[in-house]
Write an enzyme that holds these catalytic residues in place. Structure first.
Site, mmCIF file in Angstrom:
data_model
loop_
_atom_site.group_PDB
_atom_site.id
_atom_site.type_symbol
_atom_site.label_atom_id
_atom_site.label_comp_id
_atom_site.label_asym_id
_atom_site.label_seq_id
_atom_site.Cartn_x
_atom_site.Cartn_y
_atom_site.Cartn_z
ATOM 1 N N GLU A 236 24.137 -94.593 35.363
ATOM 2 C CA GLU A 236 24.285 -93.385 34.544
ATOM 3 C C GLU A 236 25.275 -92.435 35.229
ATOM 4 O O GLU A 236 25.414 -92.451 36.459
ATOM 5 C CB GLU A 236 22.883 -92.748 34.374
ATOM 6 C CG GLU A 236 22.829 -91.414 33.672
ATOM 7 C CD GLU A 236 23.255 -91.439 32.218
ATOM 8 O OE1 GLU A 236 24.367 -91.925 31.945
ATOM 9 O OE2 GLU A 236 22.518 -90.922 31.365
ATOM 10 N N ASP B 135 20.412 -84.771 33.506
ATOM 11 C CA ASP B 135 20.208 -83.337 33.289
ATOM 12 C C ASP B 135 18.697 -83.110 33.169
ATOM 13 O O ASP B 135 18.010 -82.999 34.180
ATOM 14 C CB ASP B 135 20.991 -82.934 32.039
ATOM 15 C CG ASP B 135 20.951 -81.448 31.752
ATOM 16 O OD1 ASP B 135 20.314 -80.717 32.513
ATOM 17 O OD2 ASP B 135 21.557 -81.003 30.759
ATOM 18 N N PHE C 169 27.751 -77.157 33.791
ATOM 19 C CA PHE C 169 28.310 -78.231 32.974
ATOM 20 C C PHE C 169 29.581 -78.755 33.630
ATOM 21 O O PHE C 169 30.485 -77.995 33.945
ATOM 22 C CB PHE C 169 28.592 -77.741 31.543
ATOM 23 C CG PHE C 169 28.821 -78.883 30.594
ATOM 24 C CD1 PHE C 169 27.737 -79.536 29.995
ATOM 25 C CD2 PHE C 169 30.104 -79.330 30.327
ATOM 26 C CE1 PHE C 169 27.939 -80.619 29.149
ATOM 27 C CE2 PHE C 169 30.313 -80.411 29.474
ATOM 28 C CZ PHE C 169 29.234 -81.050 28.880
HETATM 29 P P1 5GP Z 1 19.542 -85.601 29.789
HETATM 30 O O1 5GP Z 1 18.930 -86.503 28.746
HETATM 31 O O2 5GP Z 1 19.201 -86.033 31.205
HETATM 32 O O3 5GP Z 1 19.223 -84.155 29.539
HETATM 33 O O4 5GP Z 1 21.106 -85.657 29.608
HETATM 34 C C1 5GP Z 1 21.840 -86.755 30.057
HETATM 35 C C2 5GP Z 1 23.151 -86.888 29.320
HETATM 36 O O5 5GP Z 1 23.642 -85.609 28.929
HETATM 37 C C3 5GP Z 1 24.227 -87.491 30.213
HETATM 38 O O6 5GP Z 1 24.271 -88.880 30.076
HETATM 39 C C4 5GP Z 1 25.488 -86.830 29.694
HETATM 40 O O7 5GP Z 1 25.993 -87.569 28.623
HETATM 41 C C5 5GP Z 1 25.020 -85.487 29.172
HETATM 42 N N1 5GP Z 1 25.223 -84.412 30.148
HETATM 43 C C6 5GP Z 1 24.275 -83.745 30.849
HETATM 44 N N2 5GP Z 1 24.813 -82.829 31.647
HETATM 45 C C7 5GP Z 1 26.147 -82.920 31.485
HETATM 46 C C8 5GP Z 1 27.267 -82.251 32.081
HETATM 47 O O8 5GP Z 1 27.164 -81.354 32.933
HETATM 48 N N3 5GP Z 1 28.501 -82.652 31.665
HETATM 49 C C9 5GP Z 1 28.685 -83.620 30.739
HETATM 50 N N4 5GP Z 1 29.926 -83.923 30.395
HETATM 51 N N5 5GP Z 1 27.661 -84.276 30.149
HETATM 52 C C10 5GP Z 1 26.405 -83.938 30.535
#
Ligand code: 5GP
Length: 176
Positions: free
Chosen positions: A99, A103, A153
């Site tokens: 991955e 987040d 971000f």
């Molecule tokens: P989660 O389900 O853990 O909240 O989010 C994971 C997904 O969110 C990652 O695979 C990515 O696609 C997106 N994401 C989370 N934080 C960021 C970030 O800071 N930058 C970018 N570009 N994508 C993020």
């Protein structure tokens, strides 16, 4: 719509390369010659996956899954969309999920449950970035972590904002 621009660099090309090589050595040592099925989460993990795979000395196969909780905004929608499933039957295989960034952990917790049901021999997570101090973060068994970051971000090295910046060879903050 808010306007965003590139902010400061968080990890340089050199820092990323050093850390990816370290992860490659650690993973190669742990799997000790056993074949690994690398499962990349599209699209963001494709750059990391390509670099990491070339640092592994164990035999590897590749597959990809597309599952996301993001639209074009910088905050999670909380909804997981499953866009592409694996092509491979993973039962009995050593599966390593690759991955780009964790987040809230929502995407991976969903994926873990989904893949565990398919009875792999082992199932582990390797994430280049892991955001700490995120409200409501789900506790996940992350075996391999590149860098811990604060809740900002970021873009570059596969990570996008609205499909841009994935080709940056470093990781930077996106700022308003
Ligand atoms: P989660 O389900 O853990 O909240 O989010 C994971 C997904 O969110 C990652 O695979 C990515 O696609 C997106 N994401 C989370 N934080 C960021 C970030 O800071 N930058 C970018 N570009 N994508 C993020």
């Amino acid at each position: 719509m808010a306007k965003y621009e590139l902010g400061e660099t968080l990890f340089t090309t050199e820092e990323i390369s050093v850390r990816v090589r370290e992860l490659g050595r650690e993973i190669s040592r742990d799997y000790d010659g056993q074949e690994i099925l690398l499962v990349g989460i599209l699209k963001g993990a494709f750059v990391f996956l390509a670099d990491l795979a070339r640092c592994l000395t164990t035999p590897v196969r590749f597959d990809f899954i597309s599952c996301s909780s993001y639209g074009s905004s910088t905050k999670t929608s909380g909804v997981i969309r499953f866009q592409k499933d694996l092509d491979t039957d993973i039962s009995g295989r050593h599966v390593l999920i690759v991955e780009d960034i964790i987040d809230t952990g929502l995407t991976l917790s969903y994926l873990l449950r989904n893949l565990e049901a398919r009875k792999p021999a082992t199932l582990e997570i390797c994430s280049l970035l892991n955001k700490k101090h995120v409200d409501g973060k789900i506790d996940l068994p992350i075996k391999y972590e590149g860098f811990a970051i604060v809740d900002v971000f970021v873009v570059g090295y596969g990570l996008d904002y609205d499909e841009r910046y994935r080709n940056l060879p470093y990781i930077a903050r996106l700022k308003k």
